[in-house]
Design a protein around this motif. Structure first.
Motif, short mmCIF file in Angstrom:
data_model
loop_
_atom_site.label_atom_id
_atom_site.label_comp_id
_atom_site.label_asym_id
_atom_site.label_seq_id
_atom_site.Cartn_x
_atom_site.Cartn_y
_atom_site.Cartn_z
N VAL A 36 31.59 12.65 9.29
CA VAL A 36 32.46 12.88 10.45
C VAL A 36 32.96 14.32 10.38
N TRP A 37 32.82 15.06 11.51
CA TRP A 37 33.21 16.46 11.57
C TRP A 37 34.42 16.63 12.48
N ASP A 38 35.25 17.62 12.20
CA ASP A 38 36.34 17.92 13.13
C ASP A 38 35.84 18.92 14.18
N ALA A 39 36.72 19.33 15.09
CA ALA A 39 36.32 20.18 16.20
C ALA A 39 35.79 21.54 15.75
N SER A 40 36.19 21.97 14.57
CA SER A 40 35.74 23.28 14.07
C SER A 40 34.41 23.20 13.33
N ARG A 46 23.72 17.76 12.27
CA ARG A 46 24.99 18.18 12.86
C ARG A 46 24.75 18.98 14.14
N LYS A 77 34.03 21.30 10.53
CA LYS A 77 34.29 21.03 9.12
C LYS A 77 34.14 19.53 8.84
N PRO A 78 33.44 19.14 7.78
CA PRO A 78 33.35 17.71 7.44
C PRO A 78 34.69 17.20 6.94
N VAL A 79 35.16 16.10 7.54
CA VAL A 79 36.49 15.60 7.20
C VAL A 79 36.49 14.17 6.68
N ASP A 80 35.40 13.42 6.90
CA ASP A 80 35.40 12.02 6.46
C ASP A 80 33.97 11.52 6.36
N ASN A 90 24.84 12.74 15.44
CA ASN A 90 25.80 13.54 14.69
C ASN A 90 26.23 12.84 13.40
#
Length: 235
Positions: free
Chosen positions: A9-13, A212, A15-18, A104
């Motif tokens: 899971v990626w954030d809007a920027s 991604r 970056k992998p966050v989860d 994604n």
């Protein structure tokens, strides 16, 4: 049985966050199986009866990606950008954005074959798709197929994989040249229940590859630049 790698899971920027849940696979425990075979042979040598077989000892095979840190250390191994303009031929953009969203964060294991249609899943209104363009009998029908226009996404995926130097297993050209793609670099997909054209490639590296899609780069012309994040060697 190979393990199922977790999704990323990626954030809007970007970056992998989860991580989504992965699943252990099952493999042969070589040491345990060797011990079982040795014990069986020892029993035979001591006068024991011959059995029909010796059962292999199994052990769990864990996913290679177990934390966000594993993803953060990856590098881009291949990427491609396809610019499109939402209109009726691609379901007003739905048929390109939806497959990018579905793919994604998917992880392709070493030795695993990736299928574009398999990764995207069902192509119907319930799963975010709309009518769009298709080539039938050598002629374009701008609203003639569910999911029409999806080939912008499959072409992006094909080129990202090709640029990464991955083993390409299946790719089909459109019926005629489409000028928004470089010559020989388009990749159409199609399935009518009897005939299926897919984009497939194999992860022939020793590392997992994460898909991604990139963010839109032009107003009203999102460019799902699919890229593989993979081995730190740059392959």
């Amino acid at each position: 049985m190979a393990p199922v790698e977790p999704g990323v899971v990626w954030d809007a920027s970007g970056k992998p966050v989860d991580l989504t849940a992965g699943k252990d696979g099952l493999g042969v425990d070589a040491a345990g199986t060797t011990s079982e075979v040795s014990a069986y042979l020892d029993a035979l040598a001591s006068g024991g009866s011959i059995g029909p077989s010796v059962e292999a000892v199994t052990a769990p095979v864990h996913p290679q990606i177990t934390s966000i840190d594993d993803v953060a250390g990856m590098v881009d191994v291949g990427q491609w950008t396809t610019t499109f303009y939402p209109d009726i031929s691609n379901g007003m953009g739905k048929n390109i954005r939806q497959p990018a969203a579905n793919l994604n964060g998917q992880v392709i294991n070493p030795g695993q074959e990736f299928s574009f249609l398999g990764g995207v899943g069902p192509i119907d209104p319930a799963h975010g798709f709309a009518m769009g363009g298709v080539i039938k009998g050598g002629k374009s029908d701008h609203t003639g197929a569910m999911g029409g226009g999806i080939c912008s996404a499959s072409t992006t995926m094909f080129n990202a994989a090709a640029n990464a130097g991955l083993q390409i297993d299946e790719r089909h050209a459109h019926f005629y040249y489409i000028n928004r793609y470089p010559v020989g670099r388009d990749a159409t997909v199609y399935s009518d229940g009897a005939t299926t054209w897919d984009v497939k490639w194999t992860n022939d590296t020793p590392y997992p590859i994460v898909i991604r899609p990139g963010p839109p780069k032009v107003p009203r012309a999102p460019s799902p630049s699919s890229c593989g994040a993979g081995p730190p060697t740059g392959r």
